[in-house]
Design an enzyme around this catalytic site. Structure first.
Site, PDB file in Angstrom:
ATOM      1  N   ASN A   9     -17.511  11.847  25.820  1.00 45.92           N
ATOM      2  CA  ASN A   9     -16.535  12.452  24.907  1.00 45.92           C
ATOM      3  C   ASN A   9     -16.972  13.905  24.742  1.00 45.92           C
ATOM      4  O   ASN A   9     -17.869  14.207  23.963  1.00 45.92           O
ATOM      5  CB  ASN A   9     -16.560  11.689  23.578  1.00 45.92           C
ATOM      6  CG  ASN A   9     -15.587  12.252  22.571  1.00 45.92           C
ATOM      7  OD1 ASN A   9     -14.851  13.223  22.851  1.00 45.92           O
ATOM      8  ND2 ASN A   9     -15.568  11.678  21.386  1.00 45.92           N
ATOM      9  N   ARG A  92     -13.051  10.284  27.291  1.00 45.37           N
ATOM     10  CA  ARG A  92     -12.060  10.363  26.225  1.00 45.37           C
ATOM     11  C   ARG A  92     -11.257  11.644  26.448  1.00 45.37           C
ATOM     12  O   ARG A  92     -11.817  12.744  26.447  1.00 45.37           O
ATOM     13  CB  ARG A  92     -12.758  10.426  24.878  1.00 45.37           C
ATOM     14  CG  ARG A  92     -11.780  10.462  23.760  1.00 45.37           C
ATOM     15  CD  ARG A  92     -12.471  10.594  22.443  1.00 45.37           C
ATOM     16  NE  ARG A  92     -11.510  10.305  21.397  1.00 45.37           N
ATOM     17  CZ  ARG A  92     -11.872  10.046  20.160  1.00 45.37           C
ATOM     18  NH1 ARG A  92     -13.139  10.002  19.832  1.00 45.37           N
ATOM     19  NH2 ARG A  92     -10.952   9.824  19.248  1.00 45.37           N
ATOM     20  N   HIS A 180      -6.033   9.041  17.735  1.00 46.37           N
ATOM     21  CA  HIS A 180      -6.964   7.949  17.382  1.00 46.37           C
ATOM     22  C   HIS A 180      -6.535   6.620  18.026  1.00 46.37           C
ATOM     23  O   HIS A 180      -6.886   5.539  17.553  1.00 46.37           O
ATOM     24  CB  HIS A 180      -7.067   7.747  15.848  1.00 46.37           C
ATOM     25  CG  HIS A 180      -7.807   8.840  15.138  1.00 46.37           C
ATOM     26  ND1 HIS A 180      -7.406   9.347  13.922  1.00 46.37           N
ATOM     27  CD2 HIS A 180      -8.930   9.525  15.487  1.00 46.37           C
ATOM     28  CE1 HIS A 180      -8.239  10.299  13.543  1.00 46.37           C
ATOM     29  NE2 HIS A 180      -9.181  10.431  14.487  1.00 46.37           N
ATOM     30  N   GLY A 209     -12.344   8.949   8.934  1.00 49.71           N
ATOM     31  CA  GLY A 209     -13.627   9.535   9.310  1.00 49.71           C
ATOM     32  C   GLY A 209     -13.548  11.030   9.090  1.00 49.71           C
ATOM     33  O   GLY A 209     -12.821  11.481   8.211  1.00 49.71           O
ATOM     34  N   ARG A 240      -9.430  19.424   8.025  1.00 49.68           N
ATOM     35  CA  ARG A 240      -8.008  19.646   8.387  1.00 49.68           C
ATOM     36  C   ARG A 240      -7.109  19.298   7.204  1.00 49.68           C
ATOM     37  O   ARG A 240      -7.395  18.351   6.466  1.00 49.68           O
ATOM     38  CB  ARG A 240      -7.639  18.767   9.592  1.00 49.68           C
ATOM     39  CG  ARG A 240      -8.275  19.229  10.886  1.00 49.68           C
ATOM     40  CD  ARG A 240      -8.021  18.239  12.016  1.00 49.68           C
ATOM     41  NE  ARG A 240      -9.245  17.591  12.439  1.00 49.68           N
ATOM     42  CZ  ARG A 240      -9.311  16.532  13.235  1.00 49.68           C
ATOM     43  NH1 ARG A 240      -8.213  15.991  13.698  1.00 49.68           N
ATOM     44  NH2 ARG A 240     -10.480  16.000  13.565  1.00 49.68           N
ATOM     45  N   MET A 283     -17.679  13.153   3.122  1.00 48.89           N
ATOM     46  CA  MET A 283     -17.301  12.272   2.018  1.00 48.89           C
ATOM     47  C   MET A 283     -18.515  11.793   1.224  1.00 48.89           C
ATOM     48  O   MET A 283     -18.461  11.697  -0.006  1.00 48.89           O
ATOM     49  CB  MET A 283     -16.494  11.083   2.552  1.00 48.89           C
ATOM     50  CG  MET A 283     -15.976  10.168   1.481  1.00 48.89           C
ATOM     51  SD  MET A 283     -14.993  11.022   0.220  1.00 48.89           S
ATOM     52  CE  MET A 283     -13.361  10.964   0.946  1.00 48.89           C
ATOM     53  N   GLU A 378     -14.570   3.051  19.712  1.00 48.03           N
ATOM     54  CA  GLU A 378     -13.741   3.743  20.708  1.00 48.03           C
ATOM     55  C   GLU A 378     -14.444   3.812  22.066  1.00 48.03           C
ATOM     56  O   GLU A 378     -13.797   3.723  23.113  1.00 48.03           O
ATOM     57  CB  GLU A 378     -13.433   5.158  20.212  1.00 48.03           C
ATOM     58  CG  GLU A 378     -12.508   5.163  19.014  1.00 48.03           C
ATOM     59  CD  GLU A 378     -12.657   6.383  18.132  1.00 48.03           C
ATOM     60  OE1 GLU A 378     -13.719   6.521  17.474  1.00 48.03           O
ATOM     61  OE2 GLU A 378     -11.736   7.209  18.102  1.00 48.03           O
TER      62      GLU A 378
HETATM   63  P1  AMP Z   1     -16.836   9.469  11.421  1.00 48.42           P
HETATM   64  O1  AMP Z   1     -16.067  10.704  11.792  1.00 48.42           O
HETATM   65  O2  AMP Z   1     -16.084   8.218  11.697  1.00 48.42           O
HETATM   66  O3  AMP Z   1     -18.235   9.458  11.946  1.00 48.42           O
HETATM   67  O4  AMP Z   1     -16.988   9.519   9.808  1.00 48.42           O
HETATM   68  C1  AMP Z   1     -17.671  10.549   9.167  1.00 48.42           C
HETATM   69  C2  AMP Z   1     -17.371  10.475   7.672  1.00 48.42           C
HETATM   70  O5  AMP Z   1     -17.782   9.204   7.175  1.00 48.42           O
HETATM   71  C3  AMP Z   1     -18.095  11.545   6.841  1.00 48.42           C
HETATM   72  O6  AMP Z   1     -17.223  12.110   5.879  1.00 48.42           O
HETATM   73  C4  AMP Z   1     -19.171  10.726   6.148  1.00 48.42           C
HETATM   74  O7  AMP Z   1     -19.566  11.289   4.907  1.00 48.42           O
HETATM   75  C5  AMP Z   1     -18.438   9.423   5.935  1.00 48.42           C
HETATM   76  N1  AMP Z   1     -19.352   8.328   5.605  1.00 48.42           N
HETATM   77  C6  AMP Z   1     -20.293   7.750   6.394  1.00 48.42           C
HETATM   78  N2  AMP Z   1     -20.987   6.808   5.684  1.00 48.42           N
HETATM   79  C7  AMP Z   1     -20.456   6.801   4.438  1.00 48.42           C
HETATM   80  C8  AMP Z   1     -20.720   6.080   3.236  1.00 48.42           C
HETATM   81  N3  AMP Z   1     -21.683   5.150   3.170  1.00 48.42           N
HETATM   82  N4  AMP Z   1     -19.973   6.359   2.147  1.00 48.42           N
HETATM   83  C9  AMP Z   1     -18.999   7.287   2.180  1.00 48.42           C
HETATM   84  N5  AMP Z   1     -18.694   8.006   3.265  1.00 48.42           N
HETATM   85  C10 AMP Z   1     -19.409   7.768   4.382  1.00 48.42           C
END
Ligand code: AMP
Length: 393
Positions: A9, A92, A180, A209, A240, A283, A378
């Protein structure tokens, strides 16, 4: 000797990679990791299937880019698994346009068609394709497969894919593509293991995410999605903005005298959770903050999920199941609960203990819609497509 399927990716400054054992039907993971900081401060980390670090490296050469990174990955595979043979690479590819509605074995004609789609995804497509070119250069014999973020959504009805614009514009490919798709396709593939009604009925999946979107599926096929022409539409994301009145763009151009580059930067990189909170795009950081701006960014995120859920339920004539996935969706009981509070009118109620422990089923027995937290994968989806196309070739 076992057969390895490598999944790449490639972004502008990073390459995420996973290697799967193609000799087994369920494609067990061998290793995964990423090379990041390309052209600035390159570094890599690789972990084995158990998540234990097996190698990390840094390079002092700022000229270390995609080509060097892929050469490093091929060498890493060889050094880690001398008894394995690299048999194919799955990529990807963000955009497959209208034409590519399934994963495709790459040849020069496919590459030419994919290059033409670059204006539809200028931030991602060129980097995705660059990785294909590099692999072709170093291993011209190796089959390569393009797996698209858009392909899964090509089952949507024409009205779900259309903008209300004149044909002179829409005929040039200005329409809703949705993204996605590999994540949604993976979820659709595992739903039968969890619940028959969720697999065969009307299910909304929230991929939450850094990038976030939602998809309404009917019988495991995409019926509607929140992302449209580009991956900036729909839900607010890490950086975004999501759904935005097009009049805002005109105002930024005409009244605030921002140029296209500045607006692109604003809507892709400075908005969403980061822009609203003024603090972070992450987050976890926002949930851990006591700042009122963090709380507002979280409220807005949950509210928007609730609104899109209503819209997607309407698009498929009702809802039987609601699935959370990706970094936030899989890991944050708090966000799941807040989002579901906006869905009480649909008869959705959560089991607080199940939600806290991660489910997979997190709805209460009395909920009229079953709610789930299911990890996405993915990369495995790409490996499956790659292996299947290889077997069919
Ligand atoms: P991804 O792009 O799928 O890797 O997701 C990344 C996002 O998931 C980021 O905003 C992280 O802060 C959030 N994230 C990962 N673990 C947690 C958690 N335990 N609680 C809240 N947000 C999470």
């Amino acid at each position: 000797m076992a057969d390895v399927v490598l999944v790449l990716n490639a972004g502008s400054s990073s390459i995420k990679f996973s290697a799967f054992d193609g000799g087994h039907a369920d494609l067990p993971l061998i290793l995964r990791g990423q090379v990041e900081g390309l052209y600035t401060s390159p570094k890599s980390i690789a972990k084995n299937d158990a998540g234990t670090e097996i190698e990390s490296k840094t390079w002092s050469d700022a000229g270390f880019g995609h080509e060097e990174a892929i050469a490093y990955l091929v060498a890493l595979l060889r050094s880690q698994r001398g008894d394995h043979r690299l048999v194919a690479v799955g990529h990807r590819i963000v955009h497959g346009g209208m034409h590519f509605s399934r994963a495709t074995l790459i040849d020069s004609r496919v590459m030419a068609a994919l290059q033409k789609l670059t204006p539809l995804a200028p931030l991602h497509q060129p980097h995705n394709l660059k990785a294909v070119d590099i692999v072709t250069k170093i291993r011209p014999d190796l089959p390569q497969v393009a797996c698209f973020d858009t392909a899964f959504h090509r089952t949507q009805a024409e009205v779900a894919q259309a903008f209300a614009l004149p044909a002179s514009i829409t005929d040039q490919g200005v329409r809703r593509y949705g993204f996605h798709g590999l994540s949604y396709e993976y979820i659709a593939s595992v739903l039968p293991d969890f619940d028959r009604k969720a697999a065969e009925g009307r299910t909304v999946v929230a991929h939450l995410g850094n990038g976030s979107s939602m998809c309404a599926m009917v019988n495991g096929r995409s019926a509607a999605s929140t992302m449209g022409f580009t991956a900036v539409d729909g839900l607010p994301m890490g950086t975004r903005c999501g759904n935005l009145d097009p009049g805002v763009i005109l105002y930024l151009l005409n009244e605030l005298k921002m140029d296209a580059k500045a607006i692109e930067n604003l809507v892709y990189k400075q908005s969403g959770l980061l822009g609203v909170s003024g603090l972070s795009s992450d987050m976890r950081s926002l949930l851990g903050s006591t700042d009122a701006r963090a709380a507002f960014a979280i409220d807005l995120f949950a509210y928007r999920i609730g609104r899109e859920l209503g819209s997607l339920a309407a698009a498929s004539g009702g809802i039987d199941a609601f699935v959370f996935t990706a970094g936030i969706g899989e890991n944050s009981p708090d966000i799941r609960q807040r989002a579901c509070e906006h869905a009480r009118w649909l008869g959705i109620t959560l089991d607080a203990d199940a939600n806290r422990s991660g489910g997979p089923r997190i709805s209460s027995p009395s909920s009229s819609v079953s709610v789930w937290a299911i990890p996405t994968n993915e990369e495995l989806m790409i490996a499956r497509h790659t292996r299947n196309l290889l077997a069919a070739a």
